[in-house]
Design a protein around this motif. Structure first.
Motif, short mmCIF file in Angstrom:
data_model
loop_
_atom_site.label_atom_id
_atom_site.label_comp_id
_atom_site.label_asym_id
_atom_site.label_seq_id
_atom_site.Cartn_x
_atom_site.Cartn_y
_atom_site.Cartn_z
N LEU A 64 -27.47 24.60 67.51
CA LEU A 64 -27.52 24.72 68.96
C LEU A 64 -27.74 26.17 69.39
O LEU A 64 -28.45 26.44 70.36
CB LEU A 64 -26.26 24.13 69.59
N SER A 65 -27.17 27.11 68.66
CA SER A 65 -27.39 28.53 68.96
C SER A 65 -28.86 28.89 68.70
O SER A 65 -29.49 29.56 69.53
CB SER A 65 -26.48 29.38 68.09
N ALA A 66 -29.42 28.44 67.60
CA ALA A 66 -30.83 28.71 67.29
C ALA A 66 -31.73 28.06 68.34
O ALA A 66 -32.73 28.66 68.76
CB ALA A 66 -31.17 28.20 65.89
N LEU A 67 -31.39 26.87 68.77
CA LEU A 67 -32.18 26.18 69.79
C LEU A 67 -32.15 26.96 71.11
O LEU A 67 -33.17 27.15 71.75
CB LEU A 67 -31.64 24.77 70.02
N ARG A 68 -30.98 27.45 71.47
CA ARG A 68 -30.82 28.17 72.73
C ARG A 68 -31.64 29.45 72.73
O ARG A 68 -32.18 29.85 73.76
CB ARG A 68 -29.33 28.48 72.95
N PHE A 69 -31.76 30.10 71.57
CA PHE A 69 -32.45 31.38 71.52
C PHE A 69 -33.88 31.28 70.99
O PHE A 69 -34.55 32.29 70.85
CB PHE A 69 -31.65 32.38 70.68
#
Length: 122
Positions: A64-69
């Motif tokens: 989810l962090s990778a998706l957000r950024f």
């Protein structure tokens, strides 16, 4: 037409989710690992992701962090799909960016209810 990414290592779960989504006239793309799911999100816009709780390659929070950024990726609706009814785990997923969750295995009624409550189905 809306598009949903089903990111789950289980081919059976992906097929079941595809069946329910296509009945709702939602286009389905599939990934069995975190890196391929993230690549699909960057290649094409997706309206929603059904995200397995144990996607190979990254933890839920890392995904989810990778998706957000991720550059160029729009912010899709994220439905966290889990087999564990652990409030702390679900809370971590929400903190990381999941919008809602559903328990697996799911049936047609619970699947449709989750999608309807999330605004993806009518």
């Amino acid at each position: 037409m809306k598009r949903c990414l089903v990111a789950d290592p289980s081919e059976i779960i992906r097929k079941i989710a595809r069946h329910y989504l296509e009945k709702l006239e939602i286009e389905v793309v599939e990934a069995d690992a975190a890196d391929s799911a993230l690549a699909l999100c960057q290649e094409m816009p997706v309206d929603a992701i059904i995200l397995d709780w144990r996607l190979p390659g990254k933890t839920t929070v890392e995904f989810l962090s990778a998706l957000r950024f991720a550059s160029g990726a729009q912010r899709p609706l994220v439905i966290y799909a889990t087999t564990e009814n652990d409030p702390a785990d679900i809370s971590r997923a929400f903190t990381a960016g999941a919008d809602t969750y559903m328990m697996k295995p799911f049936d047609g009624a619970s699947f449709l209810e989750t999608l309807s409550n999330a605004g993806l189905a009518h």
